[in-house]
Design a protein around this motif. Structure first.
Motif, PDB file in Angstrom:
ATOM      1  N   UNK A  38      62.892  36.807  25.039  1.00 51.15           N
ATOM      2  CA  UNK A  38      61.629  36.230  24.716  1.00 51.15           C
ATOM      3  C   UNK A  38      61.459  35.379  25.852  1.00 51.15           C
ATOM      4  N   UNK A  39      60.544  35.999  26.627  1.00 55.83           N
ATOM      5  CA  UNK A  39      60.016  35.694  28.264  1.00 55.83           C
ATOM      6  C   UNK A  39      59.217  34.286  27.968  1.00 55.83           C
ATOM      7  N   UNK A  40      59.530  33.174  28.847  1.00 47.25           N
ATOM      8  CA  UNK A  40      58.689  32.069  28.891  1.00 47.25           C
ATOM      9  C   UNK A  40      57.988  32.348  30.023  1.00 47.25           C
ATOM     10  N   UNK A  41      56.664  32.387  30.178  1.00 42.38           N
ATOM     11  CA  UNK A  41      55.836  32.412  31.193  1.00 42.38           C
ATOM     12  C   UNK A  41      55.187  31.297  31.692  1.00 42.38           C
ATOM     13  N   UNK A  42      54.287  30.941  32.578  1.00 49.95           N
ATOM     14  CA  UNK A  42      53.449  29.713  33.085  1.00 49.95           C
ATOM     15  C   UNK A  42      52.515  29.695  31.941  1.00 49.95           C
ATOM     16  N   UNK A  43      52.449  28.094  31.578  1.00 52.27           N
ATOM     17  CA  UNK A  43      51.371  27.919  30.657  1.00 52.27           C
ATOM     18  C   UNK A  43      50.080  27.845  31.284  1.00 52.27           C
ATOM     19  N   UNK A  44      49.017  28.333  30.374  1.00 52.24           N
ATOM     20  CA  UNK A  44      47.811  28.343  30.795  1.00 52.24           C
ATOM     21  C   UNK A  44      47.445  26.841  30.881  1.00 52.24           C
ATOM     22  N   UNK A  45      46.199  26.412  31.986  1.00 51.62           N
ATOM     23  CA  UNK A  45      46.236  25.209  32.351  1.00 51.62           C
ATOM     24  C   UNK A  45      45.820  24.377  31.313  1.00 51.62           C
ATOM     25  N   UNK A  46      44.977  24.659  30.379  1.00 53.04           N
ATOM     26  CA  UNK A  46      44.499  23.593  29.181  1.00 53.04           C
ATOM     27  C   UNK A  46      45.836  23.118  28.549  1.00 53.04           C
ATOM     28  N   UNK A  47      46.930  24.081  28.406  1.00 50.18           N
ATOM     29  CA  UNK A  47      48.125  24.111  27.572  1.00 50.18           C
ATOM     30  C   UNK A  47      48.772  22.981  28.451  1.00 50.18           C
ATOM     31  N   UNK A  48      49.140  23.241  29.700  1.00 50.43           N
ATOM     32  CA  UNK A  48      49.847  22.441  30.295  1.00 50.43           C
ATOM     33  C   UNK A  48      49.357  20.984  30.361  1.00 50.43           C
ATOM     34  N   UNK A  49      47.907  20.655  30.710  1.00 52.45           N
ATOM     35  CA  UNK A  49      47.499  19.338  30.373  1.00 52.45           C
ATOM     36  C   UNK A  49      47.641  18.663  28.988  1.00 52.45           C
ATOM     37  N   UNK A  50      47.575  19.419  28.019  1.00 50.28           N
ATOM     38  CA  UNK A  50      47.871  18.879  26.736  1.00 50.28           C
ATOM     39  C   UNK A  50      49.494  18.389  26.545  1.00 50.28           C
ATOM     40  N   UNK A  51      50.586  19.317  26.995  1.00 55.45           N
ATOM     41  CA  UNK A  51      51.636  19.137  26.905  1.00 55.45           C
ATOM     42  C   UNK A  51      52.209  17.936  27.787  1.00 55.45           C
ATOM     43  N   UNK A  52      51.713  17.719  28.922  1.00 58.38           N
ATOM     44  CA  UNK A  52      51.787  16.732  29.958  1.00 58.38           C
ATOM     45  C   UNK A  52      51.362  15.375  29.452  1.00 58.38           C
ATOM     46  N   UNK A  53      50.116  15.361  28.609  1.00 56.45           N
ATOM     47  CA  UNK A  53      49.695  14.039  28.237  1.00 56.45           C
ATOM     48  C   UNK A  53      50.573  13.501  26.841  1.00 56.45           C
TER      49      UNK A  53
END
Length: 665
Positions: free
Chosen positions: A616-631
């Motif tokens: 189950x490969x974990x790739x780099x998050x899309x930009x919008x998803x990364x911003x949501x997770x960071x917030x």
């Protein structure tokens, strides 16, 4: 026509009272036009003849005109004693104002008093009786003038706006409305709230004083929460709720006046009313979860912490859906992300980490999937050595839970806009001629195993029912829909589910058939990716199963030539009895080749304990998803700072849950 006497005598200006020569067309002083002079029509009228033939009403009007003429005798100026005419407003000699005209009121007879006046006896000189004059004066004395609260100008009672500044007082509307309301309704208005009594006064200073008094006594946590709902700011709402505020509290008329936004606030509204009216779904979720019996408790998922980013993600996902041309017109997505919990979660202190998992996970689903017999996390080799523990994310419990869990496992949001459901309905409708034969063969094989069969008409009826379910938001879905979603996502879907569906008492209601592997068998394998997504199924409810990111995500050193390629976690393809998970919708020719088919569609490997797993490969998050997770993660980082401050404060707990949905299906 003007007489010779009128042509030779001087005329007085009606504006400045200047006495002009007869030949002057305009006033020499103020240039006002000369008043129109005509014959004295009253002198041409025979009073005695008209009195004999006139009706009682006409006699009354004639008496009124006589009174008006008689009521204007010459008067001397109080300053210079100059004898002025009765109609002069100021002295012609010295200009001193003459107040005599203010005390002389012309007789006014309203239509309602006409019959009464006609029935009263007349005097000899045909003048109105004193009783009628007293009646009129009594009526006028009741209509007192009103003072403007802005400029203090004294206006007549029937003036709608101030004659000086144009201001419309509040008490004027209340007085006007009281004229058309029945007496019981007026009593209710007069005894409602203190702020309404304030509006009845004409003294602006008194109004402001009482309003300031109400502001000092107001609950500003509550009023700021109301403003926060209107403006979409969750902070004042959280402060109000964390201080023990009642989410079902209603606004009073006094509080509406203090807020001073009549277009937004109404007496009797609660925070829930305001959230529904202004479409604040994230705040509505907080409020409903606080009301007893309306929600599932304390929940804080990333899409609720950052609702604007979540909406942008859903809109972006809708743009990635395409339709394949050719014989199989099925929808598919062009981007294939995989959602996982950030590795920073493992670095949080134990109390904060426990709160995070409490607010994020579905504890009931997690316990059912891990209880004996365990369906997930049953191998220490996978959970400890390989770091592939699965977490059941909390999900809305509406009929869209399957679609929501698929969206959570890929983009980290819910399918609120029904974009995935529309893609599902279109794929089954337009590509039904490809899905139907494989579905029918698979269902017929199960029917023969249970020793029953169906006619063609029954198969058609069942197929139409499945198509109808796919196009109705809020309805539960079946195995065929999971199979179709695997084609839309262009990747395998692995469902870890309980063996039996049980009631709330623990009684087995029937066999659960969802557990297993769903492969996009109708596509070419080269058109799909081999990274699967995992779902959990418990008691008629789906949940997204996501892992924690590998620790290599925290290491800044490159681990491979491709920086976007990350380490993988592993999903078991066996149950705890070491039996392969069933592969759904295989044809009779494909039966017996399950392991070969799994290796064709998945990156299959084997652990040291002999467990067949899929990478189950974990790739780099899309930009919008990364911003949501960071917030979302920043909230718990702030809690860590609060707990490590010199003066430690208790960790606040606020509610983020779905809008009206519960954990139970």
């Amino acid at each position: 026509m003007m007489s010779d006497e009128q042509r030779t005598r001087k005329w007085t200006c009606d504006y400045c009272t200047y006495e002009n020569f007869p030949s002057a067309i305009k006033c020499t002083m103020c240039r006002a036009p000369r008043p129109f002079q005509s014959e004295d029509i009253f002198g041409l009228y025979d009073h005695h003849q008209s009195a004999e033939n006139a009706s009682p009403q006409a006699e009354l009007q004639l008496g009124a005109s006589a009174c008006q003429r008689a009521a204007s005798p010459p008067s001397s100026c109080k300053a210079c004693t100059y004898l002025n005419r009765g109609r002069d407003k100021s002295c012609i000699q010295c200009g001193t104002a003459n107040n005599l005209h203010e005390h002389i009121q012309p007789l006014r007879i309203s239509p309602s008093n006409a019959d009464l006046a006609a029935s009263l006896p007349r005097s000899r000189n045909n003048s109105p009786p004193a009783s009628l004059t007293n009646l009129e004066n009594s009526r006028r004395s009741k209509e007192s003038k009103w003072n403007c609260i802005v400029c203090t100008y004294e206006n007549w009672p029937r003036t709608l706006k101030c004659a000086m500044c144009g201001n419309t007082p509040n008490n004027l509307f209340s007085q006007a409305s009281s004229l058309i309301l029945s007496s019981p309704e007026r009593d209710v208005q007069n005894t409602s709230t203190p702020i309404e009594s304030i509006s009845q006064t004409s003294n602006n200073c008194e109004y402001e004083r009482k309003l300031r008094h109400l502001r000092r006594q107001a609950d500003w946590n509550w009023l700021n929460a109301c403003n926060g709902v209107i403006e979409g700011d969750p902070n004042p709402v959280e402060v109000y709720l964390s201080s023990g505020g009642d989410p079902a509290r209603t606004l009073t008329a006094s509080e509406v006046a203090i807020l001073n936004r009549s277009s937004a606030f109404d007496a009797g509204h609660t925070l829930v009313h305001l959230a529904i009216r202004f479409q604040r779904e994230d705040l509505l979720a907080i409020l409903l979860s606080q009301i007893e019996g309306s929600g599932s408790g304390i929940k804080r998922v990333p899409s609720y912490v950052a609702p604007d980013l979540a909406a942008d993600i859903r809109r972006h996902f809708a743009t990635t859906i395409r339709q394949r041309k050719g014989n199989f017109p099925c929808n598919f997505v062009t981007e294939l992300p995989t959602f996982a919990l950030p590795a920073e979660v493992d670095e949080l202190p134990a109390p904060v980490q426990e709160q995070l998992f409490t607010e994020l996970l579905d504890k009931d689903a997690q316990e059912q999937l891990e209880s004996d017999p365990a369906v997930i996390n049953w191998s220490l080799d996978l959970t400890v050595r390989l770091g592939s523990r699965l977490y059941a994310l909390w999900n809305r419990s509406s009929g869209d839970c399957l679609l929501d869990s698929v969206m959570q496992a890929t983009w980290g949001v819910f399918d609120r806009d029904n974009a995935l459901r529309r893609a599902l309905a279109e794929s089954l409708s337009q590509g039904g001629h490809v899905f139907y034969p494989r579905w029918k063969e698979y269902e017929a094989s199960h029917a023969s195993f249970l020793q029953y069969s169906l006619e063609e008409g029954q198969w058609k009826e069942d197929w139409r029912s499945l198509l109808s379910l796919a196009g109705q938001p809020g309805t539960s879905l079946e195995q065929l829909h999971v199979f179709a979603l695997a084609h839309i996502l262009r990747r395998p879907i692995i469902v870890y589910g309980v063996k039996y569906v049980k009631s709330f008492r623990g009684e087995a209601l029937g066999y659960a058939r969802f557990e297993g592997v769903y492969l996009p068998l109708l596509w070419e394998s080269s058109f799909c990716v081999k990274t699967p997504i995992a779902l959990g199924y418990t008691r008629g409810h789906f949940s997204a199963l996501v892992p924690l990111e590998p620790y290599s995500r925290l290491d800044s050193r490159p681990t491979s030539q491709n920086p976007d390629q990350m380490q993988s976690t592993f999903l078991p393809l066996m149950d705890r009895d070491r039996k392969l998970l069933p592969i759904h919708f295989l044809t009779e020719a494909e039966l017996g080749r399950e392991e070969i088919i799994l290796r064709q569609w998945l990156d299959v490997c084997e652990t040291e304990d002999g467990i067949l797993v899929a990478q189950h490969f974990i790739t780099k998050r899309p930009l919008l998803v990364a911003q949501m997770v960071e917030e979302w993660l920043n909230h718990y980082r702030r809690l860590v700072q609060m707990s490590s401050a010199p003066f430690v404060r208790p960790l606040p707990i606020q509610d983020y849950s779905s809008d009206g949905d519960t954990d139970e299906e």
